[in-house]
Design a protein around this motif. Structure first.
Motif, PDB file in Angstrom:
ATOM      1  N   GLU A   1       0.935  -1.449   0.123  1.00 34.91           N
ATOM      2  CA  GLU A   1       0.022  -0.184   0.106  1.00 34.91           C
ATOM      3  C   GLU A   1       0.840   1.313   0.129  1.00 34.91           C
ATOM      4  O   GLU A   1       0.476   2.178  -0.637  1.00 34.91           O
ATOM      5  N   VAL A   2       2.182   1.194   0.632  1.00 35.72           N
ATOM      6  CA  VAL A   2       2.929   2.269   0.559  1.00 35.72           C
ATOM      7  C   VAL A   2       3.414   2.624  -0.983  1.00 35.72           C
ATOM      8  O   VAL A   2       3.326   3.669  -1.389  1.00 35.72           O
ATOM      9  N   ALA A   3       3.796   1.395  -1.636  1.00 37.62           N
ATOM     10  CA  ALA A   3       4.043   1.466  -3.093  1.00 37.62           C
ATOM     11  C   ALA A   3       3.153   2.184  -3.965  1.00 37.62           C
ATOM     12  O   ALA A   3       3.241   3.065  -4.688  1.00 37.62           O
ATOM     13  N   ARG A   4       1.876   1.537  -3.425  1.00 41.16           N
ATOM     14  CA  ARG A   4       0.820   1.988  -4.392  1.00 41.16           C
ATOM     15  C   ARG A   4       0.486   3.518  -4.120  1.00 41.16           C
ATOM     16  O   ARG A   4      -0.026   4.186  -5.371  1.00 41.16           O
ATOM     17  N   ALA A   5       0.369   3.748  -3.016  1.00 37.73           N
ATOM     18  CA  ALA A   5       0.330   5.263  -2.690  1.00 37.73           C
ATOM     19  C   ALA A   5       1.183   6.370  -3.226  1.00 37.73           C
ATOM     20  O   ALA A   5       0.931   7.281  -4.008  1.00 37.73           O
ATOM     21  N   ALA A   6       2.514   5.906  -3.400  1.00 38.53           N
ATOM     22  CA  ALA A   6       3.563   6.527  -4.121  1.00 38.53           C
ATOM     23  C   ALA A   6       3.308   6.539  -5.563  1.00 38.53           C
ATOM     24  O   ALA A   6       3.455   7.593  -6.306  1.00 38.53           O
ATOM     25  N   LEU A   7       2.875   5.442  -6.192  1.00 36.88           N
ATOM     26  CA  LEU A   7       2.507   5.451  -7.560  1.00 36.88           C
ATOM     27  C   LEU A   7       1.493   6.369  -7.831  1.00 36.88           C
ATOM     28  O   LEU A   7       1.537   7.197  -8.897  1.00 36.88           O
ATOM     29  N   ASP A   8       0.383   6.560  -7.118  1.00 36.34           N
ATOM     30  CA  ASP A   8      -0.729   7.386  -7.248  1.00 36.34           C
ATOM     31  C   ASP A   8      -0.221   8.853  -7.394  1.00 36.34           C
ATOM     32  O   ASP A   8      -1.033   9.543  -7.920  1.00 36.34           O
ATOM     33  N   THR A   9       0.514   9.127  -6.371  1.00 34.91           N
ATOM     34  CA  THR A   9       1.106  10.403  -6.072  1.00 34.91           C
ATOM     35  C   THR A   9       2.033  11.093  -7.395  1.00 34.91           C
ATOM     36  O   THR A   9       2.337  12.118  -7.667  1.00 34.91           O
ATOM     37  N   GLY A  10       2.788   9.754  -7.814  1.00 32.60           N
ATOM     38  CA  GLY A  10       3.906  10.198  -8.665  1.00 32.60           C
ATOM     39  C   GLY A  10       5.200  10.225  -8.223  1.00 32.60           C
ATOM     40  O   GLY A  10       6.107  10.516  -8.787  1.00 32.60           O
ATOM     41  N   SER A  11       5.216   9.965  -6.887  1.00 33.75           N
ATOM     42  CA  SER A  11       6.583  10.155  -6.369  1.00 33.75           C
ATOM     43  C   SER A  11       7.441   8.737  -6.608  1.00 33.75           C
ATOM     44  O   SER A  11       7.115   7.964  -6.788  1.00 33.75           O
ATOM     45  N   ARG A  12       8.659   8.937  -5.671  1.00 37.05           N
ATOM     46  CA  ARG A  12       9.563   7.800  -5.755  1.00 37.05           C
ATOM     47  C   ARG A  12       9.764   7.292  -4.370  1.00 37.05           C
ATOM     48  O   ARG A  12      10.044   8.136  -3.617  1.00 37.05           O
ATOM     49  N   VAL A  13       9.881   6.200  -4.377  1.00 32.84           N
ATOM     50  CA  VAL A  13       9.807   5.189  -2.958  1.00 32.84           C
ATOM     51  C   VAL A  13      10.695   4.296  -3.033  1.00 32.84           C
ATOM     52  O   VAL A  13      10.698   3.284  -3.861  1.00 32.84           O
ATOM     53  N   VAL A  14      11.496   4.161  -1.947  1.00 29.91           N
ATOM     54  CA  VAL A  14      12.269   3.066  -1.686  1.00 29.91           C
ATOM     55  C   VAL A  14      11.750   2.446  -0.446  1.00 29.91           C
ATOM     56  O   VAL A  14      11.936   2.736   0.775  1.00 29.91           O
TER      57      VAL A  14
END
Length: 436
Positions: free
Chosen positions: A129-142
């Motif tokens: 869900e952390v990854a999905r949220a980042a994709l939805d906002t357009g940010s980059r996440v590790v």
């Protein structure tokens, strides 16, 4: 779509922290930088050109965060670390659903993007869900799914889940490689040495990053320090090194610990705001830098900082380093900007972000200069430009942000999600958690 960004000042965040005047950043269709340099020497460009009036710089890298904790902001804010975790945070997190984590991460991602933070290194559960949220906002996440051996958590199942995720999707995935998956063993006091060894072995086999809390406060790790001398020594005994390792906090380190980190290429996420708020101590920044340890800056969680504005931690880093050494030259404005950008990338063992140079992802931030801090404009000496940006302006005039060439913030607002709806959803989660 390919594009050229042109601005009066471009800060590529190369090792010299150059200040380029009237410069451009060229971006290709894939979202990578093809050129960065003065406009007078730029190659011919047939695509659209965006003329900007302020400063362009790389997106900031938040090297350690638990951003879904936006929904826990303010809870137990006057407790020391161990009590805060055991009495307030962990019980609240035990009731959080995957949707709660998603809503918290969306809000956290929006908060960071609006401050010019394009990448965050997250350690949390329900990591999908952390990854999905980042994709939805357009940010980059590790993202490093948490691995813990405490009541309510099965570390073996957590480890197997991360293995399966990486084996199925790879370490990097998503448009513009926006999602990186790694391992998040919480700490030496929530996992046995054997468990730490198992995590490290799995990560090395997949070339994945490990994020772990190390030596954050004196009341933690007491048993481990008594047996092994220090947590870095314990990790060495457990065979934890040899791959990509990021140690969060690293406050209470001896000279020997620092040498171990340097010898094993361990990056450190320095989190001064959280360390101060929780009275954890002051990291030995001068000694870490002198040893050649890669240092990035982190906010930690928005329940222990209590914001995700990395610019604040940039300033706190400088002030703490200076006052703790009684040396106002120990870190410069240029040093601090580099720690927030290329330093964060180096601490995460990434060579594709954190710098405006050909081949890296076009994670770019535009800082406008219509602000009291820039009353004298940009026609001032280079050191003054850097000093004003770092010490005075901060996030206030972040107006536009691109991640992999995509505009994710325009005129100070996110382009992919409704900020006010995100605030409402996260607020509803907080309200419910307070009644549990």
């Amino acid at each position: 779509m390919s594009q050229r960004l042109r601005a009066p000042v471009v800060l590529p965040c190369d090792p010299a922290c150059s200040v380029l005047r009237d410069a451009v950043v060229d971006i290709d269709d894939a979202g990578r930088i093809t050129h960065c340099g003065p406009a007078a020497h730029a190659p011919e460009f047939a695509g659209p050109v965006r003329e900007l009036t302020g400063i362009l710089l790389p997106g900031l890298v938040n090297a350690h965060a638990h951003s879904p904790m936006t929904v826990l902001r303010g809870m137990g804010g006057d407790l020391p670390l161990v009590r805060w975790l055991q009495e307030v945070i962990w019980p609240a997190e035990a009731t959080m659903s995957p949707r709660d984590v998603y809503d918290g991460m969306v809000l956290g991602s929006v908060e960071m993007l609006r401050a010019g933070v394009t990448t965050s290194a997250e350690m949390y559960f329900h990591a999908e869900e952390v990854a999905r949220a980042a994709l939805d906002t357009g940010s980059r996440v590790v993202v490093a799914p948490a691995v813990m051996d405490v009541p309510g958590f099965d570390w073996r199942a957590q480890l197997a889940g991360i293995d399966a995720w990486i084996d199925a999707d790879g370490v990097l995935s998503g448009p513009g490689d926006r999602v990186e998956v790694g391992y998040g063993p919480h700490s030496a006091y929530t996992l046995t040495p054997d468990a730490l060894s198992s995590v490290a072995e799995a990560a090395r086999a997949r070339g994945a990053l490990i994020q772990i809390h190390v030596a954050e406060s004196l009341p933690e790790d007491v048993k481990q320090r008594e047996e092994f001398g220090s947590v870095p020594a314990l990790l060495a005994e457990a065979g934890f090194y040899g791959g990509r390792v990021l140690a969060a906090h690293g406050v209470h380190l001896s000279d020997e610990d620092i040498a171990l980190f340097a010898a094993n290429g361990v990056g450190v996420a320095h989190c001064p705001g959280s360390n101060m708020k929780l009275a954890s101590g002051t990291a030995r920044l001068r000694e870490l830098r002198a040893a050649g340890v890669a240092i990035g800056l982190g906010t930690d969680g928005p329940a222990s900082n209590d914001d995700l504005d990395l610019w604040e931690d940039v300033r706190l880093t400088g002030m703490l380093a200076r006052v703790s050494t009684m040396d106002s030259t120990v870190v410069t404005a240029a040093d601090l900007l580099l720690m927030a950008t290329r330093g964060g990338a180096e601490a995460l063992h990434r060579t594709d972000i954190g710098v405006l140079e050909a081949g890296r992802w076009a994670d770019v931030v535009h800082v406008g200069v219509d602000d009291v801090a820039f009353a004298s404009g940009l026609d001032v000496p280079d050191p003054q430009v850097l000093s004003t940006l770092v010490w005075a302006a901060g996030h206030r005039r972040v107006t536009d942000v691109w991640v992999a060439g995509d505009a994710v913030v325009a005129d100070g607002e996110p382009t992919r999600v409704d900020r006010f709806a995100a605030q409402t959803r996260a607020g509803s989660v907080t309200a419910r958690l307070l009644t549990v």
